[in-house]
Design an enzyme around this catalytic site. Structure first.
Site, PDB file in Angstrom:
ATOM      1  N   HIS A  17      55.632 -36.551  -2.074  1.00 41.61           N
ATOM      2  CA  HIS A  17      56.858 -36.375  -2.533  1.00 41.61           C
ATOM      3  C   HIS A  17      57.664 -37.236  -1.837  1.00 41.61           C
ATOM      4  O   HIS A  17      57.904 -38.469  -2.159  1.00 41.61           O
ATOM      5  CB  HIS A  17      57.087 -35.191  -2.959  1.00 41.61           C
ATOM      6  N   LYS A  41      52.117 -24.909 -16.434  1.00 46.91           N
ATOM      7  CA  LYS A  41      52.263 -24.004 -15.529  1.00 46.91           C
ATOM      8  C   LYS A  41      53.258 -23.218 -15.387  1.00 46.91           C
ATOM      9  O   LYS A  41      54.797 -23.239 -15.653  1.00 46.91           O
ATOM     10  CB  LYS A  41      52.749 -25.083 -13.789  1.00 46.91           C
ATOM     11  N   ARG A  90      47.759 -40.604  -5.515  1.00 44.24           N
ATOM     12  CA  ARG A  90      46.856 -40.758  -4.509  1.00 44.24           C
ATOM     13  C   ARG A  90      45.517 -40.915  -4.821  1.00 44.24           C
ATOM     14  O   ARG A  90      44.938 -41.769  -3.952  1.00 44.24           O
ATOM     15  CB  ARG A  90      46.711 -38.845  -3.991  1.00 44.24           C
ATOM     16  N   SER A 127      50.824 -30.321  -4.049  1.00 40.89           N
ATOM     17  CA  SER A 127      51.577 -28.726  -3.512  1.00 40.89           C
ATOM     18  C   SER A 127      50.220 -27.950  -4.376  1.00 40.89           C
ATOM     19  O   SER A 127      50.749 -26.465  -3.565  1.00 40.89           O
ATOM     20  CB  SER A 127      52.140 -28.093  -5.120  1.00 40.89           C
TER      21      SER A 127
END
Ligand code: PNS
Length: 156
Positions: A17, A41, A90, A127
């Site tokens: 991040h 989440k 990514r 994360s």
């Protein structure tokens, strides 16, 4: 003055991040990191902890600020005068995850999403994996900014 919003759960903020926020800060006059709510989440860290850790991690980048938001992301962008949403990629799986959100956000208000390719050396840093490593007793200090390992350990 160009303003971009970099949204996410940041549960917790990672070096990935920080990499994306720093790259975004080179492209926009102002970058607002928005610690947002993802309905899919249940976060490990409190909203206040996520904001505080992200603020500390990015304190050295002068044109980056961190805010919490619990509403619709595009409403937050409008309120702050942001003309772009920034996300880091990514790999292909990230693009598959991000594409529907980018299309929905553009459909809602016309806002564009700009994708930034993250540092390849951090391509494995997420994360969710950081939380899992910590939960099983592993050392996460190579993947997160200072202060995060203690906060994650306390939350666990
Ligand atoms: O880090 P995450 O969990 O992948 O980030 C997802 C997030 C928080 C950016 C997304 O869930 C979001 O934008 N939430 C705010 C509410 C909203 O605007 N939902 C519609 C998204 S198209």
């Amino acid at each position: 003055m160009t303003t971009a919003v970099l949204p996410g759960s940041f549960d917790p903020v990672t070096l990935g991040h920080v990499d994306i926020a720093t790259r975004a800060a080179n492209l926009f006059d102002q970058v607002i990191v928005a610690v947002a709510h993802n309905s899919a989440k249940t976060p490990l860290l409190s909203l206040a902890a996520r904001v505080s850790l992200a603020s500390d991690a990015l304190a050295h980048v002068p044109n980056v600020t961190v805010s919490a938001t619990d509403g619709l992301l595009v409403a937050f962008c409008k309120e702050r005068g942001a003309t772009a949403i920034v996300k880091g990629l990514r790999g292909g799986a990230d693009y598959d995850y991000e594409r529907p959100m980018a299309l929905m956000n553009r459909s809602l208000t016309g806002i564009e999403t700009v994708f930034i390719t993250g540092d390849a050396a951090l391509a494995h840093v997420a994360s969710s994996l950081v939380r899992d490593v910590a939960r099983h007793g592993g050392d996460i200090s190579a993947y997160v900014p200072a202060g995060v390992p203690d906060a994650v350990a306390a939350a666990l």
